[in-house]
Design an enzyme around this catalytic site. Structure first.
Site, short mmCIF file in Angstrom:
data_model
loop_
_atom_site.label_atom_id
_atom_site.label_comp_id
_atom_site.label_asym_id
_atom_site.label_seq_id
_atom_site.Cartn_x
_atom_site.Cartn_y
_atom_site.Cartn_z
N LYS A 1 0.88 -1.17 0.00
CA LYS A 1 0.00 0.00 0.00
C LYS A 1 0.92 1.22 0.00
O LYS A 1 1.38 1.66 1.04
CB LYS A 1 -0.89 -0.03 1.26
CG LYS A 1 -2.22 0.70 1.14
CD LYS A 1 -2.13 2.19 0.84
CE LYS A 1 -1.85 3.05 2.05
NZ LYS A 1 -1.64 4.48 1.69
N GLU B 1 9.20 2.69 11.30
CA GLU B 1 10.21 3.72 11.05
C GLU B 1 9.46 5.04 11.06
O GLU B 1 8.65 5.30 10.17
CB GLU B 1 10.84 3.45 9.67
CG GLU B 1 12.19 3.99 9.50
CD GLU B 1 13.11 3.58 10.61
OE1 GLU B 1 13.45 4.48 11.41
OE2 GLU B 1 13.45 2.40 10.73
N CYS C 1 13.04 11.88 6.79
CA CYS C 1 13.05 11.50 8.22
C CYS C 1 14.39 11.89 8.81
O CYS C 1 14.51 12.14 10.00
CB CYS C 1 12.90 10.00 8.41
SG CYS C 1 11.61 9.31 7.45
N GLU D 1 8.54 17.33 15.04
CA GLU D 1 8.93 17.16 13.64
C GLU D 1 8.08 18.06 12.75
O GLU D 1 6.85 18.02 12.81
CB GLU D 1 8.76 15.70 13.21
CG GLU D 1 9.31 15.45 11.82
CD GLU D 1 9.28 13.97 11.43
OE1 GLU D 1 8.23 13.33 11.60
OE2 GLU D 1 10.31 13.48 10.93
C1 UN1 Z 1 13.88 8.87 4.86
O1 UN1 Z 1 14.07 10.05 5.07
O2 UN1 Z 1 12.77 8.36 5.11
O3 UN1 Z 1 19.66 8.73 4.63
C2 UN1 Z 1 14.88 7.98 4.24
C3 UN1 Z 1 18.94 9.31 3.82
C4 UN1 Z 1 18.32 8.52 2.69
C5 UN1 Z 1 17.10 7.82 3.15
C6 UN1 Z 1 16.16 8.68 3.93
N1 UN1 Z 1 19.27 7.59 2.17
O4 UN1 Z 1 18.71 10.50 3.91
#
Ligand code: UN1
Length: 494
Positions: free
Chosen positions: A173, A248, A282, A383
């Protein structure tokens, strides 16, 4: 154009008959297509098919499964540019970055391919004579994979490829903000030779299709990347239903710049970490912790450079910062900047939508630097997921580490220094799943474990060798060839 789900080996319309629109975030007039708003019935059909797929795929030798992923890697190499363009159109980030996003998928495919010839178990001595003790790794079942918008290809491949390599069937999904990339990836996987019922694509909203997937009793593994609040809800459901779950979630990543750092290098790292992907990673640098001795000087050059970043559609080569993903994301950023001001922070640059006429059809927002932020303020703790950098002044490394650690998240952190003792102290003390020394908070490589501590995750890792443990179950086998009953713990000769 109306796109379809992929269920039971065929492209099919959703049982709901409902569709949602997908538009280019840099230009709201550009309609990419309509995608299925699926519901529980679609998920049920997908689960039934995936179980049939599992029966076939789990018995396929792992090296053969790996070959399919190798071919997928080869196709990704061949279509890198075409995919990158489609991804920029639907997600907004600049081409340089969507090319990197595809490359991360390629790296993940080739790593998964070779893992097909490893998937190591262990053979260990038995405490009894003429007896072997060993472990090996088995597939689990049907994996429900729920992915975010910010890495339309890389993050899905982090989950899909290891899940498939380990012999599971998959129901995917994807984020409703990037369904087109998902469609293209599934076409590519089928072309690579993945048996149809092994893979199901179910489009839709999180609260509908995503929820049905998490709740379906035949989907025994769930992997989710997204917000901490949604992760908590998913965790509660998976806990009740005894499902294996990898989460995550959010981050509030900081870069610390010490007074002995290479300031030019740190400046490049902070700009890239904070404003790359328009801050929608993230791992994005959303806090900058500056040593007081270089605070004013560093901030001045940072603001100067941030002001000159070129905003625009990601498909234009000169663009450095693309739009936010949608209106709601921009509203969230705007409201946090207001909160920051009310809390006493000052906006040194940005803090508004760009004035330029050419950009008013997209969700653009200027790279923003908030100075005078103090630990505990909401813009320091929460965030934002946008191009907003909160700057905090500190007097020592110990204070910087305290500030870094005093948030509920723990994904990534970075330290710029030339002092080896400071670097190793920080590597030990920074409470994050990933730390960088003299490099930005973004840029994890596909063959190393990726994930965070505290409310960023739930202890699992994506990427590298660790993710293969998540998608497989350990089975232990004892073989007694002594021909007699040997009782463990009792008949051992001391
Ligand atoms: C994410 O932000 O969900 O390390 C992944 C990084 C990328 C992956 C980010 N290779 O910024």
């Amino acid at each position: 154009m109306d796109f379809k789900n992929f269920i039971a080996g065929a492209w099919v319309e959703p049982s709901t008959g409902a569709y949602f629109e997908n538009r280019n975030p840099a230009d709201g007039n550009d309609l990419i297509g309509r995608f299925p708003s699926s519901g529980p019935e679609d998920v049920s059909r997908a689960a039934a098919s995936a179980q049939r797929g599992f029966a076939l795929w789990s018995r396929t030798p792992a090296p053969v499964r790996g070959q399919v992923l190798q071919r997928a890697g080869d196709l990704l190499v061949r279509r890198k540019e075409e995919l990158a363009r489609a991804m920029t159109r639907e997600m907004g980030k600049v081409l340089l970055e969507t090319r990197g996003d595809v490359q991360e998928g390629i790296d993940t495919a080739y790593y998964a391919h070779t893992e097909g010839r490893r998937l190591f178990g262990r053979t260990v001595p038995s405490e009894l004579r003429s007896k072997w003790a060993m472990s090996y790794r088995r597939p689990i079942g049907v994996a429900g994979i729920i992915t975010p918008f910010n890495f339309p290809l890389a993050v899905p491949t982090w989950k899909l490829f290891p899940a498939l390599l380990c012999g599971n069937a998959v129901i995917w999904k994807p984020s409703e903000d990037v369904p087109h990339t998902a469609h293209l990836l599934v076409e590519l996987l089928l072309e690579a030779g993945l048996p149809p019922e092994v893979f199901q694509l179910v489009h839709g909203l999180g609260a509908e299709a995503g929820k049905a997937l998490v709740e379906h009793r035949d989907v025994t593994v769930i992997s989710f990347t997204g917000s901490t609040d949604t992760g908590a809800e998913i965790g509660a459901t998976c806990g009740k239903l005894h499902k294996r779950l990898s989460l995550e979630m959010g981050g509030k990543n900081a870069t610390i710049v010490m007074d002995d750092a290479d300031l030019d290098l740190a400046l490049e790292g902070v700009l890239w970490g904070a404003f790359g992907t328009t801050g929608q990673r993230c791992t994005a640098t959303s806090r900058l912790i500056l040593h007081e001795k270089i605070h004013d000087r560093f901030l001045k050059t940072l603001v100067d450079r941030a002001e000159r970043l070129h905003l625009g559609p990601g498909l234009e080569e000169k663009t450095e910062v693309g739009p936010l993903i949608h209106e709601e994301a921009r509203r969230k950023v705007e409201s946090y900047v207001e909160i920051g001001k009310q809390e006493g922070a000052s906006v040194l640059t940005g803090g508004r939508r760009p004035g330029s006429k050419g950009l008013d059809c997209g969700w653009f927002y200027e790279p923003t630097v908030l100075a005078g932020v103090r630990p505990g303020m909401r813009v320091e703790q929460e965030e934002i997921f946008g191009p907003v950098l909160s700057v905090i002044r500190v007097g020592s490394l110990a204070e910087a580490i305290r500030v870094n650690n005093d948030v509920k998240y723990g994904l990534s952190s970075a330290l710029y220094t030339r002092d080896v003792n400071a670097a190793f102290t920080a590597m030990t003390e920074l409470d994050t799943g990933i730390s960088y020394i003299n490099a930005p908070t973004i840029g994890a490589e596909a063959h190393l474990p990726f994930g965070g501590v505290k409310q960023t995750g739930n202890g699992h890792r994506e990427g590298g060798w660790e993710v293969y443990d998540f998608y497989s179950e350990t089975k232990v086998v004892y073989v007694d060839f002594s021909g007699k009953l040997q009782r463990a713990q009792i008949d051992t000769e001391r």
